[in-house]
Design an enzyme around this catalytic site. Structure first.
Site, PDB file in Angstrom:
ATOM      1  N   THR A  85       0.650  -1.134   0.041  1.00 40.57           N
ATOM      2  CA  THR A  85       0.069   0.104  -0.288  1.00 40.57           C
ATOM      3  C   THR A  85       0.798   1.218  -0.012  1.00 40.57           C
ATOM      4  OG1 THR A  85      -1.740  -1.258   1.203  1.00 40.57           O
ATOM      5  CG2 THR A  85      -1.797   1.168   1.203  1.00 40.57           C
ATOM      6  N   LYS A 160      -7.747   1.617  -3.206  1.00 43.00           N
ATOM      7  CA  LYS A 160      -7.776   1.024  -1.754  1.00 43.00           C
ATOM      8  C   LYS A 160      -7.834   2.417  -0.880  1.00 43.00           C
ATOM      9  CE  LYS A 160      -5.284  -1.170   1.573  1.00 43.00           C
ATOM     10  NZ  LYS A 160      -5.251  -2.353   2.315  1.00 43.00           N
ATOM     11  N   LYS A 235      -1.946   5.021   8.511  1.00 36.96           N
ATOM     12  CA  LYS A 235      -1.021   5.012   7.136  1.00 36.96           C
ATOM     13  C   LYS A 235      -2.009   5.390   5.989  1.00 36.96           C
ATOM     14  CE  LYS A 235       1.416   2.331   4.057  1.00 36.96           C
ATOM     15  NZ  LYS A 235       2.162   0.900   3.758  1.00 36.96           N
TER      16      LYS A 235
END
Ligand code: NAD
Length: 288
Positions: A85, A160, A235
């Site tokens: 990611t 995402k 994050k």
């Protein structure tokens, strides 16, 4: 298929182990030495003969550094499949660089966590060319249960972070609503029974309820052990706000969720707890 796998941490090691049941996998990690995977002594060594190189790394800067090292030695026509990611910009920069070396790049971050990586039930959100997506699809089928092709390079990361921005915001909304319900004298089970079948329903309420003993089993029933750790949510929220800044998108709820998770992780002992531990956090607080 010959596969190089760089980054064999919590996620990468079980993903590589599943692939190694079907393909020849050579791994490289600066620290981790997982059992059962043939390890090379450098990233270049792990990747030079590979048809597909998978990276599963902590962030965009590390991904860019690894890509700069491996792209010049990879076979022309090979595919760099990044499942980390990272920020959308790094994913697009890596894809542009891959192109200059006659390689294809796919960004395919995952959802499903460590449990999904071990069980081979991850969901992949992929960006990149059609042909390369088709080539790596059988690998997605080994590591996961679903892969959605979201468009060109960077779109996997975009999908995402948009999903996880919704997740962070709805988790906070669900937790603060439970605490308001408590203070109004509304039983938590009654609250769940109503909301989970009314217009306030969401994945955070129905599938991952943050209240212990209510709804299906979730990290709340295991003392808020992750699950999906609050610092990983932070994050992803930070990445969503970097992207919103770069794209000039107004995301006030995403911004508020980022600030709350930052406070929780950095100043309120939230690090190492599941992201649903926002509920006990709100319980301790008062208005104002
Ligand atoms: P991790 O820290 O356990 O693993 C990362 C690995 O990369 C480590 O073993 C580290 O030694 C290695 N590494 C770092 N720099 C390297 C380099 N230059 N060369 C080779 N190896 C290097 O992290 P993780 O939990 O496995 O997460 C990996 C990625 O997946 C992250 O981008 C994370 O955001 C994402 N992700 C994690 C989860 C989760 O639940 N853990 C869920 C979804 C997505």
């Amino acid at each position: 298929m010959k596969i190089g796998f760089i980054g064999l941490g919590n996620m990468g090691a079980p993903m590589a182990a599943n692939l190694a049941k079907h393909h020849e996998v050579t791994g490289f990690d600066t620290i981790a030495k997982p059992d059962g995977i043939t390890m090379a002594t450098s990233a270049a060594d792990a990747t030079k003969d590979a048809d597909v190189v998978i990276t599963m790394l902590p962030n965009g800067d590390i991904l860019r550094a690894v890509a700069a090292e491996i792209h010049p030695v990879m076979k022309p026509g090979a595919i760099h499949l990044d499942c980390s990611t990272v920020d959308v910009e790094s994913a697009r920069a890596v894809a542009t660089q891959a192109d200059t070396h006659n390689l294809a790049a796919i960004d395919a971050p995952v959802s499903g966590g460590i449990g999904g990586a071990q069980a081979g039930t991850l969901t992949f959100m992929a960006g990149g060319p059609d042909a390369a997506f088709a080539t790596v699809k059988p690998l997605f089928d080994i590591m996961g249960q679903k892969a959605v092709h979201c468009g060109p390079a960077g779109n996997g990361q975009a999908a995402k972070i948009c999903n996880n921005m919704i997740l962070g915001v709805t988790m906070i909304a669900t937790c603060e609503a439970f605490v308001l319900a408590d203070k109004l004298g509304l039983d938590r089970q009654a609250m769940f029974d109503v909301v989970s079948t009314s217009s306030g329903y969401s994945w955070t309420m129905n599938a991952y309820c943050p209240a212990p003993g209510i709804g299906p089993q979730s990290p709340a029933d295991n003392d808020y052990k992750p699950g999906f750790a609050a610092e990983l949510m932070l994050k992803d929220l930070n990445l969503s706000q970097m992207a919103a800044e770069a794209a000039d998108a107004d995301t006030p709820m995403g911004q508020a969720a980022t600030a709350l998770y930052r406070q929780f992780v950095e100043n309120e002992d939230g690090k190492g707890k599941d992201f649903s531990a926002m509920l006990p956090r709100f319980e301790k607080r008062h208005r104002g």
